[in-house]
Write an enzyme that holds these catalytic residues in place. Structure first.
Site, PDB file in Angstrom:
ATOM      1  N   HIS A  85      -4.121  -3.226  -8.098  1.00  0.00           N
ATOM      2  CA  HIS A  85      -5.426  -3.691  -7.621  1.00  0.00           C
ATOM      3  C   HIS A  85      -6.473  -3.543  -8.728  1.00  0.00           C
ATOM      4  O   HIS A  85      -7.381  -4.357  -8.858  1.00  0.00           O
ATOM      5  CB  HIS A  85      -5.817  -2.878  -6.377  1.00  0.00           C
ATOM      6  CG  HIS A  85      -6.771  -3.579  -5.466  1.00  0.00           C
ATOM      7  ND1 HIS A  85      -7.279  -2.984  -4.342  1.00  0.00           N
ATOM      8  CD2 HIS A  85      -7.312  -4.829  -5.512  1.00  0.00           C
ATOM      9  CE1 HIS A  85      -8.102  -3.847  -3.737  1.00  0.00           C
ATOM     10  NE2 HIS A  85      -8.127  -4.964  -4.423  1.00  0.00           N
ATOM     11  N   GLU A  98       0.845  -1.194   0.000  1.00  0.00           N
ATOM     12  CA  GLU A  98       0.000   0.000   0.000  1.00  0.00           C
ATOM     13  C   GLU A  98       0.879   1.242   0.000  1.00  0.00           C
ATOM     14  O   GLU A  98       1.811   1.350   0.803  1.00  0.00           O
ATOM     15  CB  GLU A  98      -0.891   0.032   1.252  1.00  0.00           C
ATOM     16  CG  GLU A  98      -2.015  -0.993   1.267  1.00  0.00           C
ATOM     17  CD  GLU A  98      -3.277  -0.528   0.523  1.00  0.00           C
ATOM     18  OE1 GLU A  98      -3.277   0.591  -0.042  1.00  0.00           O
ATOM     19  OE2 GLU A  98      -4.244  -1.313   0.509  1.00  0.00           O
ATOM     20  N   ASP A 132      -7.205   1.561  -8.100  1.00  0.00           N
ATOM     21  CA  ASP A 132      -5.906   1.894  -7.508  1.00  0.00           C
ATOM     22  C   ASP A 132      -4.803   0.939  -7.948  1.00  0.00           C
ATOM     23  O   ASP A 132      -5.093  -0.221  -8.236  1.00  0.00           O
ATOM     24  CB  ASP A 132      -6.006   1.935  -5.958  1.00  0.00           C
ATOM     25  CG  ASP A 132      -6.268   0.572  -5.327  1.00  0.00           C
ATOM     26  OD1 ASP A 132      -7.250  -0.074  -5.713  1.00  0.00           O
ATOM     27  OD2 ASP A 132      -5.485   0.153  -4.463  1.00  0.00           O
TER      28      ASP A 132
HETATM   29 ZN   LIG Z   1      -6.320  -1.478  -3.310  1.00  0.00          ZN
END
Ligand SMILES: [Zn+2]
Length: 274
Positions: A182, A143, A192
């Protein structure tokens, strides 16, 4: 004389260290407890719990001496859509949210590891890439702290990501094609990481980017088949096209149309997956 001063000092330091209650003590404790429980699953021998499920009257456990730990073979990149690294850490400590990634990278390039690479993180959710419907089991999740709409991607953050990807690719022998976003895996739900410098990553050997010189695809070029071969789930073709556009075009990506230039880009990427 020196020694008598030194010993009380050592005791004071030791006391301070043992009394110090860290901000993350409670979550560290939960992590360690879970890690121990999973370790118990690995230790089971004979593996009665699995053998019992097989519908056969003629079965036996005989241990081999040759085996290892399964390794991740994909990396999935995300943006957090949050305002700070601290906020993301808080989310990944929420049992209610139930989500996590192996790594979080701050805007300043700080890398925080939150899950052992060998464990299954909860970052991918429902989706499909190729025929793999459980990327959580086969991937490392990363992330990147970014609000997902207007935040620029800092050089410090991208350089830290490339350093991390270099280690992961080398450690687990992950193929260049298997560094995905993703949006590629779950295009009906996710866009994203958005506005992301995939070209820079591809130049470093993580994922692909299209050629400078773009060929015109043949008249019988099949968009659906091309997307399927790259890895997209084409059950919802419009979503797959949008996922592709969020990754490779990044312009007008909420429309499922492909103009001539975009078709050439798809053709270029498709050929890299053949
Ligand atoms: Zn994501």
């Amino acid at each position: 004389m020196k020694r008598t001063l030194y010993i009380p000092l050592l005791i004071a330091v030791a006391l301070f260290a043992s009394c110090k209650s860290g901000k993350y003590d409670a979550t560290e404790k939960v992590y360690k407890k879970k890690a121990t429980e999973y370790a118990d699953l690995y230790k089971e021998a004979p593996v009665e719990s699995q053998l019992a499920k097989i519908n056969s009257n003629d079965k036996e456990w005989i241990a081999s001496i040759n085996f290892g730990i399964r390794k991740p073979n994909y990396v999935m990149i995300h943006h957090t859509a949050q305002d700070s690294l601290a906020q993301t850490v808080k989310t990944f400590h929420s049992a209610k949210a139930g989500v996590s990634s192996h790594y979080v990278i701050g805007r300043d390039g700080k890398i925080v590891q939150m899950v052992n690479d060998l464990f299954r993180g909860h970052h991918a959710g429902a989706g499909k890439w190729g025929n793999d419907t459980d990327l959580n089991s086969s991937s490392i999740g990363i992330e990147l702290d970014n609000n997902g709409t207007t935040d620029p991607w800092s050089d410090a953050q991208i350089n830290a990501l490339i350093a991390l990807l270099t280690t992961l690719k080398d450690t687990y022998k992950i193929p260049q094609a298997n560094f995905i976003g993703h949006m590629d895996y779950a295009p009906t739900r996710k866009n994203d990481p958005s506005r992301f410098p995939w070209k820079k990553l591809a130049q470093s050997g993580f994922g692909y980017w299209y050629d400078e010189y773009l060929e015109t695809p043949p008249a019988n070029f099949d968009v659906k088949l091309a997307l399927r071969i790259i890895g997209y789930d084409v059950k919802n073709l419009d979503a797959a096209i949008k996922g592709f556009k969020h990754h490779y075009i990044q312009n007008n990506a909420n429309s499922a149309n492909l103009n001539d230039q975009e078709l050439k880009i798809l053709y270029s990427i498709f050929k890299k997956y053949l």
